[in-house]
Structures are given as C-alpha cells and as structure tokens.
Design a protein around this motif. Sequence first.
Motif, PDB file in Angstrom:
ATOM      1  N   ARG A   1      -4.141  -6.582  -2.050  1.00 11.27           N
ATOM      2  CA  ARG A   1      -3.391  -6.015  -3.165  1.00 11.27           C
ATOM      3  C   ARG A   1      -4.070  -4.711  -3.579  1.00 11.27           C
ATOM      4  NH1 ARG A   1      -0.144  -8.973  -1.597  1.00 11.27           N
ATOM      5  NH2 ARG A   1       0.865 -10.756  -2.622  1.00 11.27           N
ATOM      6  N   TRP A   2      -3.299  -3.842  -4.195  1.00 14.48           N
ATOM      7  CA  TRP A   2      -3.818  -2.560  -4.668  1.00 14.48           C
ATOM      8  C   TRP A   2      -3.548  -2.443  -6.157  1.00 14.48           C
ATOM      9  CZ3 TRP A   2      -1.592  -3.857  -0.226  1.00 14.48           C
ATOM     10  CH2 TRP A   2      -2.279  -3.568   0.947  1.00 14.48           C
ATOM     11  N   ALA A   3      -4.380  -1.711  -6.867  1.00 22.03           N
ATOM     12  CA  ALA A   3      -4.200  -1.540  -8.308  1.00 22.03           C
ATOM     13  C   ALA A   3      -4.296  -0.061  -8.655  1.00 22.03           C
ATOM     14  CB  ALA A   3      -5.237  -2.344  -9.079  1.00 22.03           C
ATOM     15  N   LEU A   4      -3.448   0.353  -9.574  1.00 21.11           N
ATOM     16  CA  LEU A   4      -3.385   1.747 -10.013  1.00 21.11           C
ATOM     17  C   LEU A   4      -3.597   1.793 -11.527  1.00 21.11           C
ATOM     18  CD1 LEU A   4      -2.570   4.753  -9.338  1.00 21.11           C
ATOM     19  CD2 LEU A   4      -0.224   4.069  -9.883  1.00 21.11           C
TER      20      LEU A   4
ATOM     21  N   ASP B   1       1.521  10.526  -6.852  1.00 23.03           N
ATOM     22  CA  ASP B   1       2.201  11.827  -6.896  1.00 23.03           C
ATOM     23  C   ASP B   1       2.985  11.984  -8.191  1.00 23.03           C
ATOM     24  OD1 ASP B   1       1.226  12.578  -4.448  1.00 23.03           O
ATOM     25  OD2 ASP B   1       3.005  11.962  -3.320  1.00 23.03           O
ATOM     26  N   GLU B   2       3.639  10.907  -8.615  1.00 23.03           N
ATOM     27  CA  GLU B   2       4.412  10.954  -9.857  1.00 23.03           C
ATOM     28  C   GLU B   2       3.505  11.229 -11.054  1.00 23.03           C
ATOM     29  OE1 GLU B   2       7.779  10.730 -12.333  1.00 23.03           O
ATOM     30  OE2 GLU B   2       7.601  10.877 -10.147  1.00 23.03           O
ATOM     31  N   LEU B   3       2.369  10.584 -11.108  1.00 24.50           N
ATOM     32  CA  LEU B   3       1.425  10.805 -12.202  1.00 24.50           C
ATOM     33  C   LEU B   3       0.876  12.230 -12.179  1.00 24.50           C
ATOM     34  CD1 LEU B   3      -0.476   7.392 -11.990  1.00 24.50           C
ATOM     35  CD2 LEU B   3       0.914   8.168 -13.923  1.00 24.50           C
ATOM     36  N   ARG B   4       0.650  12.735 -10.967  1.00 23.12           N
ATOM     37  CA  ARG B   4       0.141  14.095 -10.834  1.00 23.12           C
ATOM     38  C   ARG B   4       1.180  15.109 -11.323  1.00 23.12           C
ATOM     39  NH1 ARG B   4      -0.732  13.757  -5.832  1.00 23.12           N
ATOM     40  NH2 ARG B   4      -2.733  12.683  -6.037  1.00 23.12           N
ATOM     41  N   LYS B   5       2.428  14.871 -10.975  1.00 20.68           N
ATOM     42  CA  LYS B   5       3.510  15.767 -11.423  1.00 20.68           C
ATOM     43  C   LYS B   5       3.624  15.787 -12.950  1.00 20.68           C
ATOM     44  CE  LYS B   5       6.392  15.134  -7.300  1.00 20.68           C
ATOM     45  NZ  LYS B   5       7.643  14.509  -6.783  1.00 20.68           N
ATOM     46  N   GLN B   6       3.361  14.632 -13.567  1.00 20.97           N
ATOM     47  CA  GLN B   6       3.479  14.540 -15.028  1.00 20.97           C
ATOM     48  C   GLN B   6       2.219  15.027 -15.738  1.00 20.97           C
ATOM     49  OE1 GLN B   6       6.280  13.899 -16.384  1.00 20.97           O
ATOM     50  NE2 GLN B   6       7.370  13.136 -14.566  1.00 20.97           N
ATOM     51  N   GLY B   7       1.236  15.472 -14.990  1.00 18.83           N
ATOM     52  CA  GLY B   7       0.037  16.043 -15.583  1.00 18.83           C
ATOM     53  C   GLY B   7      -0.899  15.034 -16.227  1.00 18.83           C
TER      54      GLY B   7
ATOM     55  N   LYS C   1       0.825  -1.210   0.000  1.00 18.17           N
ATOM     56  CA  LYS C   1       0.000   0.000   0.000  1.00 18.17           C
ATOM     57  C   LYS C   1       0.855   1.253   0.000  1.00 18.17           C
ATOM     58  CE  LYS C   1      -3.998   2.041   2.310  1.00 18.17           C
ATOM     59  NZ  LYS C   1      -4.945   1.938   3.449  1.00 18.17           N
ATOM     60  N   CYS C   2       2.061   1.165   0.605  1.00 16.85           N
ATOM     61  CA  CYS C   2       2.920   2.349   0.692  1.00 16.85           C
ATOM     62  C   CYS C   2       3.432   2.790  -0.676  1.00 16.85           C
ATOM     63  CB  CYS C   2       4.092   2.081   1.640  1.00 16.85           C
ATOM     64  SG  CYS C   2       5.173   0.737   1.116  1.00 16.85           S
ATOM     65  N   SER C   3       3.311   1.933  -1.697  1.00 16.00           N
ATOM     66  CA  SER C   3       3.745   2.314  -3.047  1.00 16.00           C
ATOM     67  C   SER C   3       2.720   3.192  -3.747  1.00 16.00           C
ATOM     68  CB  SER C   3       4.010   1.065  -3.898  1.00 16.00           C
ATOM     69  OG  SER C   3       5.004   0.247  -3.341  1.00 16.00           O
ATOM     70  N   LEU C   4       1.489   3.166  -3.278  1.00 22.37           N
ATOM     71  CA  LEU C   4       0.400   3.841  -3.983  1.00 22.37           C
ATOM     72  C   LEU C   4       0.567   5.358  -4.002  1.00 22.37           C
ATOM     73  CD1 LEU C   4      -2.208   3.064  -5.445  1.00 22.37           C
ATOM     74  CD2 LEU C   4      -3.427   3.322  -3.274  1.00 22.37           C
ATOM     75  N   ALA C   5       0.814   5.961  -2.856  1.00 23.40           N
ATOM     76  CA  ALA C   5       0.884   7.430  -2.768  1.00 23.40           C
ATOM     77  C   ALA C   5       2.004   8.020  -3.628  1.00 23.40           C
ATOM     78  CB  ALA C   5       1.038   7.856  -1.305  1.00 23.40           C
TER      79      ALA C   5
END
Length: 515
Positions: free
Chosen positions: A277-280, A255-261, A247-251
């Motif tokens: 499990r988590w999915a992005l 953030d990286e996707l947000r920075k890249q617009g 879960k700690c990988s999600l944030a």
Amino acid sequence: MALNKSMHPRNRYKDKPPDFVYLASKYPEFQKHVQTTLTGRVTLNFKDPEAVRALTCTLLKEDFGLTIEIPLERLIPTVPLRLNYIHWVEDLIGGQGNPRRGIDIGTGASCIYPLLGATMNGWFFLATEVDDICFNYAKKNVEQNHLAELIKVVKVPQKTLLMDALKDESIVYDFCMCNPPFFANQLEAKGVNSRNSRRPPPSSINTGGVTEIMAEGGELEFVKRIIHDSLQLKKRLRWYSCMLGKKCSLAPLKDELRKQGVPKVTHTEFCQGRTMRWALAWSFYDDVPVPKRKVEKARKPLTFTVLKPTVTELQTQAPSIGCTDTSPTESVSAWLEKILTDLKVLHKRVPCGEAELSLFLTAVENTWIHTRQKRREQGRHLRELPRAEPTSTRNADASAPSVPDTDTPTPEQPTAEGSNAKDTSEQQDPGKGAEVPMESHSEPKQVATGGTQNPETVQHFLFKCLVNVKEEENDVVVEMHWVEGPNKDLMNQLCTCLKNSLFRQVAKPTEHHTN
C-alpha cells in the motif's frame, strides 16, 4: 505473514509475526479456524472471511486489549497494515504520546484507526461514516472499549468527506487519515483489467460493503475530492493524508497537489506480507517538518530450482527422515530442515501463504564452510582405520585349535593393569574399532525446529533470513530472503550449501549402486 523491510520500523509485527500456535491455545474462537497439517504446521485459510475476522479480533485483544465486533459483510481490516499507517501519522505530527486531534474519514465497522490511535497514544478522534451498519458497529466498538471520551463517531451524508463533517467545528485538527474505496466498479474489484496478468492471484479474501470498496472514479477521484476540500479548509488541518491501493495513483495525485501550489507533500509505502500500500500526505503549513524515512528497497531473493526428477526422488526418500506428508513442497522442506539441523542452523516454521512453506533461519556460527574438505578428511580417516579380516580367514581361525593370545589375558592370566584389560582388548578388536559416526546427524539433534533457542529472539548471530519453498508447475523453487545481519555473503554460501546438499542426497543411491 512474510517478513518485509517495508513495514514501519516501530511495527510490532515487523520481525515477529503472530504466533498462531500460542494464539490458538489461548483463544478458543481463533482455534476453531486454525488447521494443523500432518507435520504439525499451523495454518490459517486467509480466503475464509470468518478466519480473517477471528485473526483480526484476536490480535486486537492480545496486543492492544481491544474487544471489537465486525459483521462479515463489511470490511475486515488487517492489523499490521493499519498499524503501519498509525506509526506513519506519528512521524508526520512529531510524536507518539502527545495529545493530538485527528479525523478518520470513513471509519468502517471496526473503527480500527481511532481505536488504535486512542489506545496507543491517547489521541482524540472524529470518526465519520456514511453507512448505517458500519456506523452502528463503530459506535458499539467505541463504547464497549470505554473510549467514548476520546472518539466521537458521527453519521454523515453520502459523498461527504471533510467539508460537511467540519461545518460545526472550529478547532484545528492535527491530521486526517483515510482508507478510500480502491475500485471504480465490480469488475475492477474482481481484478479484471486492473491486475497485472503476471501477478499471482490474491492470497486473501476481499471483504467489504459497496461504499467501502467502490466509489465513482475509484480511489483516484475519491482522493482528488479530499484534495479539493483541503484547498478550502487549508490550515484547519495540519496534515491531510490518504492510503492508496495502487501505485499508479500516486504520481497523478502528486501532480495535482503540485499544480495547486501545496507547499509540503510527502509519501511512503507500507507492506504486510505480499500486500503493498502507498500513503500520500500534504500540508499548507510551512513550519511542519517532513519525516524522512528511508524505505529499504526489497532485496532480490537468492533462488534455486529443484527439478521434477530430483523432487520425485526426495519424495521417495522422505519417509526415511520421518516425513509423512510427501507432497513436493513438504518433502523438500523436510530435507532442508534436516540439513539445517545437521548444520546447527536455528530454524522454525512461520505462517505463510497458501501452496508454500516458510522457514525462519538464524545462523549463529558458520558450520557450512569447507564442508567438502571436511568430508574428504572424514573419508581419509575412515580409510586409515584397521580393516576387519575377510570372512574366510575368520572362519578358518575359528576352526583352528584355540591358542591363548599372549597379549590378551585369560582368566588364569591376570594382568597387572587389572580392570583396564577389557578396554585394551576392545581397542584391539578391529570389528569394534570401525564403529565411527559417519554424519553429524547421528548425534542428538540439539537444533531441531524451534530448537533450544528461538531463532527470532537469539541475540548474537551471523544473519537471519526467510526461506520460502513453493511449487511452480512441476518443479519446486526455494527462495532465501535476507532479513538482517552483518554479512550477506554468508547467506550466499549457505544457499549454495543447501542446494548442493539436496542434489547430493539424490545422487547417493546411484553412487551406492555403482559401487
């Protein structure tokens, strides 16, 4: 496999875990790995890779008609968890039956995502793989299931993700999916410095080759590389997605996707038993709808603890109800099953983790309310019954000359009521009149484990819940997990009733001794 509301609503295993007894009777290869306890409980050792492989192959055959082969030295996927991901991709691309094109990054020896997607929905897949063994097995699994027209398995160079795989492709894909290597090194794969010390150890074995479970920088850096490729490919895929083991990988990834617009970003969580499990997912299309699925927060279970002295007494009394395995969890579970049977609550044992027992309960009617009042009324009724005469009086009467009772006919005194005379005399016999059933379990048990109705499929009910019984140090903890139903208060009442009934059972010998 414990029931959990975090499983996808369309997952076929969400409310109906695999029936090990049925599967073992139908598939000899699976039956080899099934163990039956003295009480008839069927279990599977999830730390045995051959057993896990047998379960995966059996479920794919039984529920999807797929025949696959997986080497023990490569990753053995669990079917319910992979099915969660497939269903979520269906939500992303807006439908189950539409012909779609997808990419599976690192398909593995099983090639499970393309096989499920093609079988269930007729999707076309480009499946990439860097490992020679996995590549050969994946191709074989596709061919022996006659799905080569829908699935293309390609061997790609090491560290290749999307760019090299699509260099000769010009079509637009609807999605990509990936189950990335979760760990950065061997120590992390073994849980050193990466697993909370308060968490129990994993209940299943971790299989997989080096390229399948480890990557430089772990899953965080691996997914960042996919994000980097997506920034160059952009609208060549409508949706990019990855599964995450932490879960700690999600944030940081969001953030990286947000920075890249990146305009569209969403995530979800999957569950199988105690495995989360988590999915992005992200998209560069403005017109794609983002699925909104509310994930129900896991309800805290109702719990009570049976302390060691009580457990010991229940173990001592367990043989009286036919329990031959007098281990702490088995003894407490056997008493719970007896109480549930007396209360006419449908119940059956279901597969669970090691060192615990699980019961699936369905309450059809409220039989536990006012139990104290019912016991008092029963006791008052017994006190009002005619008492048998003292032994000394009966003996004196026996030695006295026999005098015909004017109310009881003799052979020389036929009664006008004929055959009813016998019934009249029996009613006046105080010894026979005292034979009254004391507990409901003196009646035939119509709702034993499994019962006349399946507790998982009954249509009309008050609530359903899962009861876990497990040992903690020297005590036994009982947990009641809510599943569904209109009123959770009824489960609270049943929990209190079960707890009090257990403790009352231990108190019974003491009460009899003092009396």
